[in-house]
Structure formats: C-alpha cells, structure tokens
Design an enzyme around this catalytic site. Structure first.
Site, PDB file in Angstrom:
ATOM      1  N   ASP A 193       0.975  -1.070   0.102  1.00 30.92           N
ATOM      2  CA  ASP A 193      -0.143  -0.049  -0.131  1.00 30.92           C
ATOM      3  C   ASP A 193       0.970   1.237   0.061  1.00 30.92           C
ATOM      4  OD1 ASP A 193      -2.774   1.177   0.224  1.00 30.92           O
ATOM      5  OD2 ASP A 193      -1.590   2.068   2.268  1.00 30.92           O
ATOM      6  N   GLU A 252       1.348  -0.778  -5.129  1.00 30.80           N
ATOM      7  CA  GLU A 252       0.420   0.336  -5.269  1.00 30.80           C
ATOM      8  C   GLU A 252       1.229   1.717  -5.649  1.00 30.80           C
ATOM      9  OE1 GLU A 252      -3.258   2.582  -3.625  1.00 30.80           O
ATOM     10  OE2 GLU A 252      -1.643   2.264  -2.368  1.00 30.80           O
TER      11      GLU A 252
END
Length: 514
Positions: A193, A252
């Site tokens: 993330d 990401e």
C-alpha cells in the site's frame, strides 16, 4: 489472473453482517472454478477501522471482526489446497494512531527516540501555530495535526494514520520482521500500500499551491514517488528472494508516468505494479491503444510483465464509469475481453465478474469513508457493497440466514446479478469471465506471445497474440464491419458474419482463433 478480495464485503462466515476470513474460506471453490491463479486480500489486521483496516494497530494479528490468526493460517492452507496463491496487503507508509509505537511517541515527548519513528516537526509562525509546510492530506485538509505539547505530526491520509519516518533504521527492521512473520505463515507475497510514499523529499519542502490531491499520479510532489523508495523495495526483493518458491511484491504506486512506474519493477525491485494509467483511460479506442503501447514498452524496457486493472476498492466500478445501466455493462463486458486478451497479468476486483455497478444511493447513515470528507461525491463506499451470492433478500446469501443487515445495504435489484442467478444463465457476465479465463489458461497464445496490431476501422482495436489468437474491440456506439479474423472463440456480444466479413456489435469485443 489475481482476484482482489475485499474481505469485509466478500462473504460473512460468522453471521455478524461483516465479511471475514471464514467467509473467504467458504468461497475458495468458487474462485478456483472461476479460474483464478491467486487472491489478494485487503487488510485484515487489528485496527480501529478509521480507514477500514488501512490504519493498522498490530501487523502480526487479525482483527476480531475478521477472525483470528488461526483463521488466517487455515485460509492460506486451504487456498494452497485449491492451487490458489495468497497475496496480503502490507501498509508501510503509516500506522494507526492506536499502534503501540505512536502511543509511546505521544507519551515520550519531543525529541525522544519514540517520536523519531514518525515524522514530528515544530510548527511555523511566532508560536509554532502554523503547520510545518503546506502539504495537504489525500482525504482533505492539512496533512499535519498539532499535539497539546506544540509539535505537529504528519499524516498524508487521516489524522488517525500518522506517517512513519523511513529515515529511521528501526522502521526498516520492524517491517522486515513483519514481512518474515507472514512469509513464515505461508503467504505468497505482498501488495504494498502506498509503495510510492514512504520517503519524503529532503527538508519537506512546500508544494506551492492547494488542491494537491489532483496532482497525485500526474505531477511530481515532494511527498510521493521520491527516488529513495526504491532502496526499500530492493531490500524487500532480497528478502522475498530468500524464501523458497516465488514470493512476489506488488506496488500500489500512483506516479506521473508509465516510465516512472517501470522503476518499481526493475529486475532487482518488485515483481508487478498496478497500472492505474490503464484504469483511468476513458472509453476511446485511440486512448486505449496509446496506453497499451506505452505500458508494454515501459514494462518491457525493464524486463517486467505489464499489468492491467479496471477497478479496485478505491475507485468507482468501471460498469458505472463507462456509462450507467446497459451501456456501462456492455462496455464493461467488452473491456473484460480486451483486458484479458493483453499480454501480462490481470487483476480483477471482486464482483467485477458479475458486472456489478457502483451503488450511488446508499443511505447517508451508512457512509463512513474518510475520503468523503474531501468530496461527498468521491466516497468509496459504493464500490465496497457486499457481493450477492444467492437470489434471496435481504443480503443475497452474503451472510447467514436470519441476519437482517449487512454492514452496507445491498440494492434490492441485485438478485439477477447474484452468483446463483448468473450460473444459471449461459449469457451472463460470470459465464463470460469463466470462459475467458478457461481459454486463457488452455491456449499458449495467452502466454508470453507478443501483441501485434492489425488494421481496423476508426473507433476499433484489433490485435493478434502470437500465431493463434486475434482480439477485436468495437468502442463505438454503432455496428462496425471488418474482415473476419478467423473462427470465433468468445464474444461479449455475438457478432454477425457473412462472406468473410464480420459485423461487430456496438461496444463489444471478440476473441478469434486464427
């Protein structure tokens, strides 16, 4: 193909109206039958849920909402028994404000070793009453919160998500330990993330203007995509490579260009990176061709596979982005065959295979996404509504019989979109995905075979994969004729053929054996 499981909304195994790890285990056969190679699980760690699990309080345990550590181990083992690999989220840019480290930092005071794990600064102004710089939170407002003792701490997201300071070796060591913990438990990799956010520009310089969220992914900003993040990813790659089997890292990364994205998948860094440039491409043939060419070129330049994604838990579902109602569904089905026909890896967000639209009329009392603070029209609740499994209301088999409510209400009209309904309909979107994934798995042309563009009318795309497969896509609202590329294998809307000419339906795609 990697299937994204938003655990809270996938399947409720214990009857509290919230999806959990037991629910995911109960649906592994469905995923295996769909043709999935791996599942990516959104965070299920201990969390106060200020940002639905992306504010982690304990990276080595499971939140009771989702089950227990034993449930996580059982899920990993069951998935492997179904020949499914398991990728889990790791959240290294920030922790929860309830994490023991941040609680220690609050208690320890300015200048302490505990505070040096995070980004604390003195404020500006005569009395330190102004934030240290002009950075804005992705969720709106300043990216800084002031404590009663006068210091400010950085949070690029919600105030409950303080940013870690990756200049501190202690942070590096802690996350190496966290990764080892889950690798030892058997996971096959990590989706990282905010992998572009851990390192900030030296001196934390001002951006210089407001509305900074619009710059993310399009322009250079001092708090994202700094070159220093790549040293972190290189260290993590070495760790992944030290384990048996192929353990992978997926970035990401919202970055200004596909060339910058390719930096995350260089041979000594991560294995894949989400292609948000493809996701955000509008329904236009020329724009799609450009982003496909640029994606293949930039990934190929560093020897990495391209990746393709149409939706996820942070964006409006593409059925709705492409146009409401039947138009959106028609385009989404065509986009599925376009995407699954491209070389590289594809990520499918749960419910995409059912043609689920964004839910735009959720009652106000259910809307709790912190991103809505920035813009009420920009909340992510509508793409996180639970999956309909059966025809029965009120929650279409998502939860156990007798449970009246799911954590987000499901539209009463979703019965025909349920897995049960679509399994009965050979023309359903679910059957389209299942057949596409079966063909993809069985035919060599879908391996590493290169893409070669074919001549086609304006507003359409046509390409060949290797020597055995062709893909045609009509992105116009009118039927289009072109020479038949070969024998029809699969179509999102049946084309009509005569005398060697095929008539493609509006907003449709087809696969051909040639």
């Amino acid at each position: 193909m990697i299937y994204q499981v938003y655990v809270r909304s996938f399947a409720d195994g214990n009857g509290d109206g919230i999806g959990d790890l037991l629910g995911v285990r109960s649906r592994l056969r469905y995923l295996a039958d769909l043709g999935v190679d791996a599942i990516w699980l959104n965070p299920f760690y201990t969390s106060p849920m200020a940002d639905f699990g992306y504010d982690v309080a304990d990276y080595r345990d499971v939140d009771p909402i989702f089950g227990s550590l034993a449930d996580a181990k059982a899920l990993i083992d069951d998935a492997h028994a179904h020949d499914l690999r398991v990728i889990v989220d790791v959240v290294p840019n920030h922790t929860s404000d309830q994490h023991v480290w941040f609680q220690q930092a609050l208690a320890a005071g300015a200048g302490s070793p505990e505070r040096r794990r995070y980004i604390f600064r003195e404020g500006k102004g005569a009395h330190g009453e102004l934030p240290p710089n002009d950075w804005e939170s992705v969720f709106g407002g300043p990216a800084w919160t002031r404590l009663p003792d006068g210091q400010w701490y950085l949070h690029l997201f919600a105030p409950e998500q303080p940013d870690l300071d990756w200049e501190n070796p202690e942070v590096h060591a802690e996350f190496e330990s966290i990764l080892r913990f889950w690798l030892d438990l058997g996971v096959d990799g990590f989706r990282i993330d905010v992998s572009h956010g851990m390192v900030k520009a030296e001196g934390l310089p001002d951006v210089g203007h407001s509305d900074q969220v619009k710059m993310i992914g399009t322009q250079v900003v001092p708090f994202f995509d700094q070159d220093g993040v790549h040293e972190i990813h290189r260290a993590w790659r070495r760790l992944l490579d030290s384990y048996p089997g192929e353990r992978i890292g997926v970035a990401e990364a919202w970055v200004p260009s596909l060339d910058r994205l390719a930096n995350y998948v260089r041979p000594d860094e991560l294995h894949q990176a989400f292609n948000f440039h493809f996701l955000t491409t509008p329904w236009d043939a020329a724009r799609f061709r450009t982003v496909i060419d640029e994606s293949l070129a930039s990934a190929g330049a560093v020897g990495a596979p391209a990746t393709w994604v149409l939706s996820n838990h942070d964006v409006k579902r593409h059925v709705t982005r492409y146009g409401h109602g039947e138009l959106g569904l028609r385009r989404a089905r065509a986009a599925a065959l376009l995407t699954l026909g491209l070389p590289g890896s594809t990520y499918v967000y749960q419910g995409e295979e059912l043609g689920l639209p964004e839910v735009l009329d959720l009652p106000e009392e259910y809307l709790r996404d912190p991103q809505r603070l920035r813009n009420p029209e920009d909340g992510r609740d509508g793409c996180r509504v639970p999956i309909p499994w059966a025809d029965v209301q009120p929650h279409f088999g998502f939860s156990l019989p007798g449970i009246e409510e799911s954590w987000l209400p499901m539209p009463a009209s979703w019965g025909p979109l349920s897995v049960e309904s679509q399994l009965r309909d050979p023309d359903s979107t679910l059957h389209l995905y299942r057949e596409a994934l079966r063909i993809r798995r069985e035919r060599d042309s879908f391996g590493d075979a290169p893409l070669t563009w074919l001549d086609s009318p304006e507003g359409t795309l046509a390409f060949r994969r290797g020597d055995g497969l062709a893909v045609t896509v009509n992105l116009t609202g009118e039927p289009v004729e072109l020479p038949a590329p070969g024998r029809l294998l699969l179509a999102s809307a049946e084309p009509l053929g005569r005398d060697g000419v095929v008539r493609l339906a509006p907003d449709s795609a087809a696969w051909w054996e040639c």
